[in-house]
Design a protein around this motif. Structure first.
Motif, PDB file in Angstrom:
ATOM      1  N   ASP A  22     -18.015  77.517  44.919  1.00 23.43           N
ATOM      2  CA  ASP A  22     -17.031  76.793  45.729  1.00 23.43           C
ATOM      3  C   ASP A  22     -17.446  76.645  47.183  1.00 23.43           C
ATOM      4  O   ASP A  22     -16.910  75.778  47.884  1.00 23.43           O
ATOM      5  CB  ASP A  22     -15.671  77.504  45.681  1.00 23.43           C
ATOM      6  CG  ASP A  22     -15.055  77.494  44.286  1.00 23.43           C
ATOM      7  OD1 ASP A  22     -15.553  76.722  43.430  1.00 23.43           O
ATOM      8  OD2 ASP A  22     -14.104  78.267  44.044  1.00 23.43           O
ATOM      9  N   HIS A  23     -18.395  77.473  47.661  1.00 25.90           N
ATOM     10  CA  HIS A  23     -18.698  77.467  49.088  1.00 25.90           C
ATOM     11  C   HIS A  23     -20.183  77.365  49.424  1.00 25.90           C
ATOM     12  O   HIS A  23     -20.560  76.601  50.313  1.00 25.90           O
ATOM     13  CB  HIS A  23     -18.100  78.714  49.744  1.00 25.90           C
ATOM     14  CG  HIS A  23     -16.609  78.773  49.653  1.00 25.90           C
ATOM     15  ND1 HIS A  23     -15.790  78.057  50.504  1.00 25.90           N
ATOM     16  CD2 HIS A  23     -15.790  79.433  48.790  1.00 25.90           C
ATOM     17  CE1 HIS A  23     -14.518  78.275  50.178  1.00 25.90           C
ATOM     18  NE2 HIS A  23     -14.493  79.112  49.143  1.00 25.90           N
ATOM     19  N   ALA A  24     -21.024  78.119  48.765  1.00 29.48           N
ATOM     20  CA  ALA A  24     -22.440  78.151  49.164  1.00 29.48           C
ATOM     21  C   ALA A  24     -23.286  77.065  48.512  1.00 29.48           C
ATOM     22  O   ALA A  24     -24.186  76.505  49.142  1.00 29.48           O
ATOM     23  CB  ALA A  24     -23.033  79.523  48.820  1.00 29.48           C
ATOM     24  N   GLU A  25     -23.013  76.777  47.257  1.00 27.13           N
ATOM     25  CA  GLU A  25     -23.921  75.983  46.432  1.00 27.13           C
ATOM     26  C   GLU A  25     -24.257  74.624  47.034  1.00 27.13           C
ATOM     27  O   GLU A  25     -25.414  74.185  47.002  1.00 27.13           O
ATOM     28  CB  GLU A  25     -23.325  75.800  45.037  1.00 27.13           C
ATOM     29  CG  GLU A  25     -24.248  75.129  44.056  1.00 27.13           C
ATOM     30  CD  GLU A  25     -23.696  75.159  42.641  1.00 27.13           C
ATOM     31  OE1 GLU A  25     -24.491  74.957  41.706  1.00 27.13           O
ATOM     32  OE2 GLU A  25     -22.469  75.404  42.466  1.00 27.13           O
ATOM     33  N   ASN A  26     -23.271  73.951  47.593  1.00 26.83           N
ATOM     34  CA  ASN A  26     -23.475  72.580  48.062  1.00 26.83           C
ATOM     35  C   ASN A  26     -23.592  72.452  49.580  1.00 26.83           C
ATOM     36  O   ASN A  26     -23.562  71.329  50.104  1.00 26.83           O
ATOM     37  CB  ASN A  26     -22.341  71.691  47.545  1.00 26.83           C
ATOM     38  CG  ASN A  26     -22.348  71.571  46.033  1.00 26.83           C
ATOM     39  OD1 ASN A  26     -23.408  71.374  45.430  1.00 26.83           O
ATOM     40  ND2 ASN A  26     -21.182  71.717  45.416  1.00 26.83           N
ATOM     41  N   MET A  27     -23.733  73.567  50.265  1.00 26.60           N
ATOM     42  CA  MET A  27     -23.908  73.497  51.713  1.00 26.60           C
ATOM     43  C   MET A  27     -25.280  72.899  52.045  1.00 26.60           C
ATOM     44  O   MET A  27     -26.268  73.172  51.372  1.00 26.60           O
ATOM     45  CB  MET A  27     -23.785  74.879  52.348  1.00 26.60           C
ATOM     46  CG  MET A  27     -22.377  75.467  52.289  1.00 26.60           C
ATOM     47  SD  MET A  27     -21.148  74.424  53.092  1.00 26.60           S
ATOM     48  CE  MET A  27     -21.682  74.512  54.792  1.00 26.60           C
ATOM     49  N   PRO A  28     -25.355  72.086  53.101  1.00 23.46           N
ATOM     50  CA  PRO A  28     -26.656  71.528  53.506  1.00 23.46           C
ATOM     51  C   PRO A  28     -27.604  72.636  53.958  1.00 23.46           C
ATOM     52  O   PRO A  28     -27.195  73.784  54.178  1.00 23.46           O
ATOM     53  CB  PRO A  28     -26.302  70.599  54.671  1.00 23.46           C
ATOM     54  CG  PRO A  28     -24.822  70.407  54.603  1.00 23.46           C
ATOM     55  CD  PRO A  28     -24.262  71.631  53.963  1.00 23.46           C
ATOM     56  N   ILE A  29     -28.867  72.269  54.109  1.00 24.29           N
ATOM     57  CA  ILE A  29     -29.910  73.216  54.499  1.00 24.29           C
ATOM     58  C   ILE A  29     -30.427  72.876  55.889  1.00 24.29           C
ATOM     59  O   ILE A  29     -30.705  71.712  56.188  1.00 24.29           O
ATOM     60  CB  ILE A  29     -31.075  73.182  53.493  1.00 24.29           C
ATOM     61  CG1 ILE A  29     -30.651  73.851  52.178  1.00 24.29           C
ATOM     62  CG2 ILE A  29     -32.329  73.861  54.054  1.00 24.29           C
ATOM     63  CD1 ILE A  29     -31.677  73.696  51.056  1.00 24.29           C
ATOM     64  N   SER A 149     -32.702  67.907  47.936  1.00 25.60           N
ATOM     65  CA  SER A 149     -32.469  69.295  48.339  1.00 25.60           C
ATOM     66  C   SER A 149     -31.351  69.442  49.361  1.00 25.60           C
ATOM     67  O   SER A 149     -31.015  70.560  49.759  1.00 25.60           O
ATOM     68  CB  SER A 149     -33.768  69.890  48.912  1.00 25.60           C
ATOM     69  OG  SER A 149     -34.833  69.763  48.000  1.00 25.60           O
ATOM     70  N   ASN A 150     -30.789  68.319  49.810  1.00 22.48           N
ATOM     71  CA  ASN A 150     -29.684  68.338  50.777  1.00 22.48           C
ATOM     72  C   ASN A 150     -30.090  69.002  52.089  1.00 22.48           C
ATOM     73  O   ASN A 150     -29.356  69.810  52.660  1.00 22.48           O
ATOM     74  CB  ASN A 150     -28.460  69.043  50.182  1.00 22.48           C
ATOM     75  CG  ASN A 150     -27.179  68.735  50.952  1.00 22.48           C
ATOM     76  OD1 ASN A 150     -27.102  67.751  51.695  1.00 22.48           O
ATOM     77  ND2 ASN A 150     -26.169  69.580  50.777  1.00 22.48           N
ATOM     78  N   VAL A 151     -31.281  68.649  52.561  1.00 25.59           N
ATOM     79  CA  VAL A 151     -31.800  69.213  53.810  1.00 25.59           C
ATOM     80  C   VAL A 151     -31.362  68.329  54.980  1.00 25.59           C
ATOM     81  O   VAL A 151     -31.572  67.120  54.957  1.00 25.59           O
ATOM     82  CB  VAL A 151     -33.338  69.312  53.777  1.00 25.59           C
ATOM     83  CG1 VAL A 151     -33.858  69.950  55.059  1.00 25.59           C
ATOM     84  CG2 VAL A 151     -33.797  70.113  52.563  1.00 25.59           C
ATOM     85  N   LEU A 452     -16.879  82.479  55.966  1.00 27.94           N
ATOM     86  CA  LEU A 452     -17.996  83.369  56.297  1.00 27.94           C
ATOM     87  C   LEU A 452     -19.279  82.905  55.612  1.00 27.94           C
ATOM     88  O   LEU A 452     -20.339  82.794  56.244  1.00 27.94           O
ATOM     89  CB  LEU A 452     -17.650  84.793  55.867  1.00 27.94           C
ATOM     90  CG  LEU A 452     -18.688  85.880  56.144  1.00 27.94           C
ATOM     91  CD1 LEU A 452     -18.611  86.321  57.598  1.00 27.94           C
ATOM     92  CD2 LEU A 452     -18.463  87.082  55.220  1.00 27.94           C
ATOM     93  N   VAL A 453     -19.187  82.610  54.338  1.00 28.78           N
ATOM     94  CA  VAL A 453     -20.355  82.187  53.568  1.00 28.78           C
ATOM     95  C   VAL A 453     -20.870  80.837  54.057  1.00 28.78           C
ATOM     96  O   VAL A 453     -22.088  80.643  54.222  1.00 28.78           O
ATOM     97  CB  VAL A 453     -20.006  82.135  52.067  1.00 28.78           C
ATOM     98  CG1 VAL A 453     -21.078  81.385  51.284  1.00 28.78           C
ATOM     99  CG2 VAL A 453     -19.838  83.549  51.511  1.00 28.78           C
ATOM    100  N   GLU A 454     -19.994  79.895  54.286  1.00 24.39           N
ATOM    101  CA  GLU A 454     -20.414  78.576  54.753  1.00 24.39           C
ATOM    102  C   GLU A 454     -21.071  78.662  56.129  1.00 24.39           C
ATOM    103  O   GLU A 454     -22.058  77.962  56.404  1.00 24.39           O
ATOM    104  CB  GLU A 454     -19.224  77.622  54.786  1.00 24.39           C
ATOM    105  CG  GLU A 454     -18.708  77.265  53.398  1.00 24.39           C
ATOM    106  CD  GLU A 454     -17.463  76.399  53.433  1.00 24.39           C
ATOM    107  OE1 GLU A 454     -17.063  75.956  54.544  1.00 24.39           O
ATOM    108  OE2 GLU A 454     -16.882  76.159  52.357  1.00 24.39           O
ATOM    109  N   ASN A 455     -20.549  79.529  56.986  1.00 22.85           N
ATOM    110  CA  ASN A 455     -21.160  79.723  58.302  1.00 22.85           C
ATOM    111  C   ASN A 455     -22.584  80.262  58.170  1.00 22.85           C
ATOM    112  O   ASN A 455     -23.511  79.779  58.832  1.00 22.85           O
ATOM    113  CB  ASN A 455     -20.317  80.673  59.151  1.00 22.85           C
ATOM    114  CG  ASN A 455     -19.052  80.029  59.675  1.00 22.85           C
ATOM    115  OD1 ASN A 455     -18.925  78.804  59.687  1.00 22.85           O
ATOM    116  ND2 ASN A 455     -18.102  80.844  60.107  1.00 22.85           N
TER     117      ASN A 455
END
Length: 469
Positions: A22-29, A149-151, A452-455
């Motif tokens: 729900d939070h980490a998987e799709n966050m950009p790099i 890779s969503n970089v 916290l995780v997204e940050n």
């Protein structure tokens, strides 16, 4: 028994699974430290085979093959075929249970080639063909891989004398979905003890249009180059040191040492430290003035195998952990800068895991108002970049500092498929946090935990480096 590297790989609790999916998987790099080629990005290079993208420059994989007793010709040689090199890697990998390369390689096969089959000697031929066929597709060039890779940001590693023409091309054409910025690495300026110092200073002099004979000349030349890098979007620098020290001397003494280096005379260890302290002090002041981040990598011994260094050159997989054991020098250097109000935002990476507690305690002595976590322990680096290494470092930094301020992961890689390492780190991160929550050590507050995780995955680095996104 759990399935091999499935959707919930490394996610042992329900909290871990929720945090990751729900939070980490799709966050950009934001890949703020790597060694990939800006030319290959600008030219949207297409790899001819999986061997080129995997084994063309990855000394992690080379070490694994060598450990399997394979002749160098099938590791880095020019006459061995791509298939022969890939086959040897498959043989070595199948025996490498517990090695992060086993997980990284299979994550890359899954994410970029949709291959769920374990790679081994029996499956190698089929996987080799599937990968090579996939690499022929139009969207599997370097820019396509970056997009998949969503970089969002890539910081390459660049010498102060580089012309940055490929960064310029990328900025003009805007063909890449990620922002590609230079990160300055002035190691050749620092290495007055190395063969080639005098020749390099001529190159730097030509790039800056400034004759270099003294420390004042170095400042003038580097000011020109730093201004140019800043114009190109640079927000970070990197320094590789065997150990950290602080040895002050007056400028007259520094100039004598520079003269020795330019005339290719031998310099003593004390003179090396005096020169490097002077240069680092000047550079830190410039970084601080501009809000740049200074990264320091230390505690590794490089190019240990003289015979292979002569044959293959540097950065070919013959390095090891050095004794850290420079806490006094590290503190003295940070304090030296802090006393002069020129301590920039700084990230410290040690090659030895035994320095985790040292760095965790040192950074607490020099924090400032410029950023949350102005002084940071960097992502698990090199020989620490393992599952256990990440867990150990997470535990240590949580014990000593504010865990929610850390800057997530980076690839530190020469391979464009290495972005899967961010996923690997994020899975371990979510599992580590999830275990604390499920053990009653932190509230089950998903809003706070998710933020916290997204940050950690993205927003902390964006704010810390202040990239133009």
């Amino acid at each position: 028994m759990k399935k091999f590297m499935d959707r919930d790989f490394l996610l042992e609790t329900e909290t871990a699974r929720r945090l990751f999916h729900d939070h980490a998987e799709n966050m950009p790099i934001i890949d703020y430290h790597c060694h990939i080629s800006p030319q290959e990005i600008a030219e949207d290079h297409h790899f001819k085979s999986i061997s080129e993208v995997w084994l063309g420059g990855d000394h992690y994989k080379w070490r694994l093959i060598r450990a399997n007793g394979i002749p160098e010709e099938k590791v880095t040689g020019q006459t061995a075929t791509d298939w022969e090199k890939f086959e040897e890697y498959a043989k070595a990998l199948s025996k490498s249970i517990g090695n992060p390369l086993y997980h990284w390689s299979h994550l890359e096969l899954q994410r970029y080639f949709n291959i769920m089959t374990p790679l081994n000697e029996k499956t190698a031929k089929e996987i080799f063909k599937i990968c090579n066929d996939k690499l022929k597709e139009s969207d599997m060039g370097v820019q396509g891989i970056i997009r998949k890779s969503n970089v969002r940001v890539i910081c390459t590693t660049d010498d102060p004398a580089d012309d940055l023409k490929w960064h310029q091309k990328l900025q003009e054409e805007q063909s890449c979905s990620a922002k590609v910025y230079p990160a300055m690495r002035p190691d050749k300026l620092m290495n007055i003890d190395k063969i080639g110092y005098a020749a390099y200073m001529k190159r730097l002099s030509n790039a800056a249009g400034v004759p270099i004979k003294t420390m004042a000349d170095i400042r003038r030349a580097m000011n020109t180059r730093i201004d140019f890098f800043e114009k190109m979007g640079c927000r970070a620098t990197d320094h590789a040191l065997e150990y950290v020290f602080c040895r002050e001397a007056d400028e007259e003494a520094v100039n004598v040492i520079i003269a020795k280096g330019l005339s290719e005379q031998a310099v003593t260890q004390e003179e090396i430290e005096i020169y490097k302290t002077a240069v680092l002090t000047y550079l830190a002041g410039e970084y601080s003035k501009r809000g740049w981040v200074m990264q320091i990598h230390y505690a590794t011994l490089r190019d240990n195998n003289t015979k292979m260094f002569k044959k293959l050159g540097p950065d070919t997989g013959f390095d090891c952990i050095a004794e850290g054991n420079c806490g006094k020098g590290l503190v003295a250097f940070l304090d030296h800068l802090n006393e002069r109000d020129i301590l920039p935002k700084t990230i410290l990476y040690s090659g030895t895991p035994s320095d985790n507690a040292l760095i965790g305690s040192v950074i607490g002595s020099f924090q400032g108002t410029e950023a949350c976590g102005k002084i940071q322990q960097g992502a698990p680096w090199w020989f620490n970049d393992t599952k256990q290494g990440m867990i150990d470092q997470m535990t240590s930094i949580a014990n000593f500092s504010v865990f929610g301020n850390i800057l997530g992961m980076l690839t530190d890689s020469r391979s464009f498929l290495s972005y899967a390492r961010h996923e690997y780190y994020r899975r371990i991160l979510c599992n580590w946090i999830g275990s604390l929550v499920e053990n009653g050590e932190y509230p089950d507050d998903m809003e706070t935990l998710g933020r916290l995780v997204e940050n950690i995955c993205y927003y902390n680095a964006a704010a810390y480096f202040q990239f133009k996104l």
